[in-house]
Design a protein around this motif. Structure first.
Motif, short mmCIF file in Angstrom:
data_model
loop_
_atom_site.label_atom_id
_atom_site.label_comp_id
_atom_site.label_asym_id
_atom_site.label_seq_id
_atom_site.Cartn_x
_atom_site.Cartn_y
_atom_site.Cartn_z
N VAL A 129 -10.05 -16.82 -8.92
CA VAL A 129 -10.42 -15.61 -8.62
C VAL A 129 -11.03 -15.39 -7.30
CG1 VAL A 129 -12.09 -13.68 -9.11
CG2 VAL A 129 -10.68 -15.01 -10.90
N ARG A 130 -12.02 -16.27 -6.81
CA ARG A 130 -12.92 -16.40 -5.67
C ARG A 130 -11.58 -16.36 -4.55
NH1 ARG A 130 -16.07 -20.85 -5.70
NH2 ARG A 130 -17.53 -19.56 -7.02
N PHE A 131 -10.92 -17.33 -4.44
CA PHE A 131 -9.77 -17.30 -3.41
C PHE A 131 -8.95 -16.08 -3.32
CE2 PHE A 131 -5.86 -19.28 -1.77
CZ PHE A 131 -6.38 -19.97 -1.05
N ILE A 132 -8.51 -15.82 -4.37
CA ILE A 132 -7.70 -14.26 -4.53
C ILE A 132 -8.40 -13.17 -3.97
CG2 ILE A 132 -6.50 -12.54 -5.75
CD1 ILE A 132 -4.87 -15.24 -5.64
N ASN A 133 -9.78 -13.10 -4.10
CA ASN A 133 -10.78 -12.11 -3.99
C ASN A 133 -11.00 -12.27 -2.24
OD1 ASN A 133 -12.53 -9.88 -4.71
ND2 ASN A 133 -14.00 -11.17 -4.00
N ASP A 134 -11.14 -13.28 -1.73
CA ASP A 134 -11.34 -13.57 -0.14
C ASP A 134 -10.08 -13.32 0.24
OD1 ASP A 134 -13.82 -14.37 -0.60
OD2 ASP A 134 -13.31 -16.52 -0.27
N ILE A 135 -8.96 -13.27 -0.24
CA ILE A 135 -7.79 -12.87 0.38
C ILE A 135 -7.65 -11.47 0.32
CG2 ILE A 135 -5.18 -12.72 0.27
CD1 ILE A 135 -5.26 -15.57 -0.43
N LEU A 136 -8.11 -10.75 -0.82
CA LEU A 136 -8.07 -9.27 -0.77
C LEU A 136 -9.03 -8.68 0.24
CD1 LEU A 136 -7.86 -8.46 -4.58
CD2 LEU A 136 -6.05 -8.03 -2.97
N LEU A 137 -10.05 -9.33 0.46
CA LEU A 137 -11.20 -8.93 1.31
C LEU A 137 -10.68 -8.65 2.74
CD1 LEU A 137 -14.17 -8.60 0.97
CD2 LEU A 137 -14.65 -10.88 1.80
N SER A 138 -9.76 -9.54 3.17
CA SER A 138 -9.09 -9.26 4.61
C SER A 138 -7.82 -8.78 4.42
CB SER A 138 -9.60 -10.46 5.49
OG SER A 138 -9.56 -11.73 4.41
N ALA A 139 -7.15 -8.63 3.49
CA ALA A 139 -5.76 -7.81 3.45
C ALA A 139 -5.89 -6.56 4.19
CB ALA A 139 -5.36 -7.79 2.10
N PRO A 140 -4.44 -6.44 4.91
CA PRO A 140 -4.42 -5.11 5.59
C PRO A 140 -4.88 -3.79 4.77
CG PRO A 140 -2.64 -6.62 5.93
CD PRO A 140 -3.37 -7.13 4.69
N SER A 141 -5.50 -3.03 5.10
CA SER A 141 -5.80 -1.63 4.18
C SER A 141 -4.50 -0.84 4.15
CB SER A 141 -7.10 -1.04 4.82
OG SER A 141 -6.70 -0.64 6.07
N ILE A 142 -3.62 -0.92 4.92
CA ILE A 142 -2.55 -0.07 4.85
C ILE A 142 -1.64 -0.41 3.61
CG2 ILE A 142 -0.99 -1.23 6.55
CD1 ILE A 142 -0.53 1.76 7.20
N ILE A 143 -1.79 -1.60 3.10
CA ILE A 143 -0.96 -2.05 2.07
C ILE A 143 -1.61 -1.50 0.98
CG2 ILE A 143 -0.35 -4.41 0.87
CD1 ILE A 143 1.02 -4.43 3.34
N VAL A 144 -2.77 -1.37 0.83
CA VAL A 144 -3.37 -0.75 -0.38
C VAL A 144 -3.12 0.60 -0.38
CG1 VAL A 144 -5.91 -0.08 -1.20
CG2 VAL A 144 -5.72 -2.35 -0.21
N GLY A 145 -2.96 1.15 0.59
CA GLY A 145 -2.45 2.77 0.65
C GLY A 145 -1.15 2.66 0.21
N LEU A 146 -0.19 1.78 0.39
CA LEU A 146 1.19 1.64 0.01
C LEU A 146 1.24 1.42 -1.58
CD1 LEU A 146 3.26 -0.17 2.54
CD2 LEU A 146 3.63 2.11 2.23
N PHE A 147 0.45 0.59 -1.97
CA PHE A 147 0.36 0.38 -3.53
C PHE A 147 -0.09 1.46 -4.33
CE2 PHE A 147 -2.96 -1.23 -6.39
CZ PHE A 147 -1.81 -1.70 -7.50
N ILE A 148 -1.14 2.16 -3.75
CA ILE A 148 -1.65 3.53 -4.54
C ILE A 148 -0.59 4.42 -4.35
CG2 ILE A 148 -3.43 5.20 -4.64
CD1 ILE A 148 -4.36 2.53 -5.89
N TYR A 149 0.11 4.66 -3.48
CA TYR A 149 1.15 5.57 -3.34
C TYR A 149 2.18 5.29 -4.17
CZ TYR A 149 4.99 8.14 -1.58
OH TYR A 149 6.39 8.87 -1.62
N GLU A 150 2.54 4.08 -4.50
CA GLU A 150 3.52 3.56 -5.43
C GLU A 150 3.17 3.82 -6.85
OE1 GLU A 150 6.73 1.59 -5.45
OE2 GLU A 150 6.82 3.23 -3.89
N VAL A 151 1.89 3.50 -7.09
CA VAL A 151 1.35 3.56 -8.54
C VAL A 151 1.02 4.74 -8.94
CG1 VAL A 151 -0.15 2.45 -9.97
CG2 VAL A 151 0.80 1.00 -8.39
N VAL A 152 0.26 5.64 -7.96
CA VAL A 152 -0.29 6.65 -8.37
C VAL A 152 0.45 8.19 -7.73
CG1 VAL A 152 -2.30 8.33 -8.32
CG2 VAL A 152 -2.45 5.87 -8.53
N VAL A 153 0.52 8.11 -6.40
CA VAL A 153 1.19 9.13 -5.79
C VAL A 153 2.72 9.61 -6.33
CG1 VAL A 153 1.72 10.48 -3.80
CG2 VAL A 153 -0.45 9.18 -4.16
N ALA A 154 3.35 8.59 -6.36
CA ALA A 154 4.91 8.70 -6.69
C ALA A 154 5.03 8.89 -8.31
CB ALA A 154 5.52 7.34 -6.40
#
Lengths: 330, 281
Positions: free
Chosen positions: B106-131
């Protein structure tokens, strides 16, 4: 008196037995444990969901274009022909420019902070450099567009074109009119943004070098630079590379600052002065205007490519840093 | 011969050290340039109107009231959603699962999420919620920001709980306290300042985020407090206004940029102050 008696009486009635309390406490404890465990596992699920959602969203585009998606340069919403080559190229070129500038400067700042800087000045300078990391990327964007780009256009780019215009290979690299905005400007802004990441991690690992090692090198008569070059740097290589990769991960995915200054042109130009585009800038610019499923899906496919690249880079960075941490801890 | 070698080594050292000083000055220079331009341009356009009037159509006077309001709403909501999740997950990693294999994953994955591009998060929420919902909404924007808050809070919560001395936990356990009680009433209390720092840092991080909001909360030219409808936010309005050809819109964009930067810098300084007082006591 009466009051007290009453309260005692009622207390006796509701007072549960010791065993009951223990059972309830144990249940509550278990419940809390499972709750926290479930949320921790939820983080893993979150990453899985992000990947899954991107793959599902990208599926129509990937099915239509197949592997050619990665190799096609055309990006035409009218004929619905989409290829990722130009944005992928732009992402890589801007990141390479950024790293070429930020790595040497970042390391030198870390050297200054650990070897040269007087003690009382270390903290303020360190904080100031870290403030660069705290400034939101949109601020870099607006500053790049209104301050840096016009400056480059008037003062720097004509100079580059003049100087390198006659040199065989470099002339195509610095060809074309000085637009101000373009790949070079985006790379410069990115360099400033990743600089603090590289500096703060290198500083931390430089500081972790055992003093005995450095002192024995000084004892042999090494200069400060020689100590850094031959003792500190080899000892901290993994950590420095980890920090650089972390910065690279940031540069690859950076969106807003790049969107402002890249010019958003879907073509691969040999000149770094020409406008280009990156994956994140393309998504930010076009996603809300994308009409048609294939267009949207192609943009999500771009996001998937970006996520895959950054995942690999960041995982490598974290792995290297983890190894350093273990060695220092053990 | 010998002295020539010494001279060369010394010269090389001097050059390297001068370069490192120069690099530092360049780094500090950028900071001064950026903050200077922000203050110069931002203060110029700053007035009471910025805080009391809505975003104007081009050519008319106006302010930034609705985007400021929208940013506050979405940031608050994101923190309300993200903080409990982050604290709970961080609690598992530092307390129950301190030596579990899950924790290191979890720590490893979390550290990756910490610096993942924020635009990807936007795409993810678009797919899951907005769409799925069929329209952009402030709620989706807040969710996207919450996804960015979570890793930051997890990281600091875990770090801070690991700093709490074990003797405290053992003393409480010796009194017969159940573990959940120890965590909530001993460990949390000892790590409070650190956890608050984490939340402050998370707020600082999301208050300037633009990319995840672009296609979740979209933007809104008018006043809206409806969570189920598109909502304006300061970064999104800055993006729109700065890239417009209208001088008065650009001026407002600079004012907005100044407001965000001041807010973010205040938050990070506050975070530093909180941890510092904790260390001293």
């Amino acid at each position: 008196m009466v009051d007290v008696a009453l309260r005692q009486e009622s207390a006796e009635v509701v007072m549960p037995s010791r065993a009951q309390v223990l059972v309830r406490m144990r249940l509550a404890d278990k419940a809390f444990q499972y709750l926290t465990q479930a949320t921790a596992l939820g983080v893993l699920a979150l990453l899985g969901c992000i990947i899954l959602a991107l793959i599902i969203g990208a599926l129509p585009a990937l099915r239509t274009f197949g592997f050619d998606f990665l190799l096609t340069q055309s990006w035409n919403p009218v004929t619905e022909r989409f290829g990722a080559l130009a944005p992928v190229y732009g992402t890589i070129v801007t990141s390479v420019i950024a790293m070429a500038i930020a790595v040497p400067i970042g390391l030198l700042v870390a050297v200054f902070l650990t070897e040269l800087c007087p003690l009382w000045l270390r903290r303020p300078v360190g904080i100031a450099i870290e403030l660069l990391a705290g400034i939101p990327s949109i601020i870099y964007g607006i500053w790049g567009l209104f301050v840096l780009a016009p400056f480059l256009q008037v003062h720097v780019q004509p100079l580059l074109i003049d100087v390198f215009g006659e040199v065989p290979i470099l002339s195509s690299l610095f060809a074309g009119p000085p637009y101000g905005i373009g790949t070079l400007t985006a790379g410069l802004i990115l360099a400033v943004m990743v600089l603090p990441f590289i500096t703060s991690i290198s500083r931390d690992v430089f500081e972790a070098v055992p003093t005995v090692l450095k002192e024995s090198a000084y004892g042999l008569g090494c200069t400060t630079w020689e100590v850094f070059r031959n003792v500190v740097l080899p000892y901290t290589r993994a950590g420095v590379i980890g920090g650089v990769m972390l910065g690279l991960g940031r540069a690859l995915g950076e969106t807003m600052a790049v969107t402002f200054v890249i010019g958003n042109a879907h073509k691969i130009s040999p000149s770094i002065l020409a406008p280009g585009t990156t994956i994140s800038a393309t998504i930010a610019n076009e996603f809300t205007e994308a009409v048609g499923d294939l267009y949207t899906s192609s943009l999500i496919a771009l996001g998937l490519i970006l996520f895959a690249i950054t995942l690999v880079v960041l995982a490598l960075a974290r792995y290297l840093l983890l190894r350093v941490e273990r060695r220092l801890g053990g | 011969m010998r002295s020539a070698l010494y001279a060369r080594r010394r010269r090389r050292n001097a050059i390297a050290m001068t370069l490192s000083l120069g690099a530092t000055l360049i780094g500090l220079g950028w900071l001064v340039l950026i903050l200077g331009a922000l203050l110069w341009q931002g203060v110029n356009g700053l007035s009471l109107k910025v805080f009391t009037e809505m975003t104007p159509p081009p050519g008319a006077g106006g302010g930034l009231l609705n985007p400021i309001f929208g940013s506050l709403i979405m940031t608050t909501l994101a923190v309300l959603i993200g903080t409990p999740v982050g604290i709970l997950a961080g609690t598992y990693m530092a307390e129950y699962g301190r030596y579990a294999r899950t924790t290191s994953v979890v720590r490893f994955i979390n550290d990756i999420l910490l610096s993942a591009p924020s635009i990807i998060v936007g795409l993810f929420i678009y797919e899951v919620v907005v769409a799925q919902m069929g329209h952009f909404s402030a709620f989706a924007g807040a969710l996207a920001l919450a996804v960015i808050v979570i890793p930051v809070v997890i990281r600091t919560t875990e770090d801070m709980l690991l700093l709490v001395p074990n003797a405290l936990r053992e003393a409480a356990a010796a009194l017969g306290m159940p573990r959940a009680y120890i965590i909530r009433h001993v460990a949390y209390r000892a790590a409070k300042a650190g956890i608050v720092t984490g939340v402050l840092l998370a707020i600082a991080r999301i208050s300037g985020e633009t990319a995840p909001l672009l296609f979740t909360a979209l933007n809104n030219q008018f006043w809206s407090s409806n969570l189920n409808a598109p909502m304006a936010s300061l970064p999104a309005v800055i993006f729109q206004f700065a890239l417009s050809p209208y001088a008065d819109w650009q001026k407002l964009a600079w004012s907005g940029a100044l407001i965000i930067t001041l807010a973010v810098l205040t938050l990070s300084i506050a975070a530093r102050v909180v941890t510092r007082t904790r260390r001293q006591s």
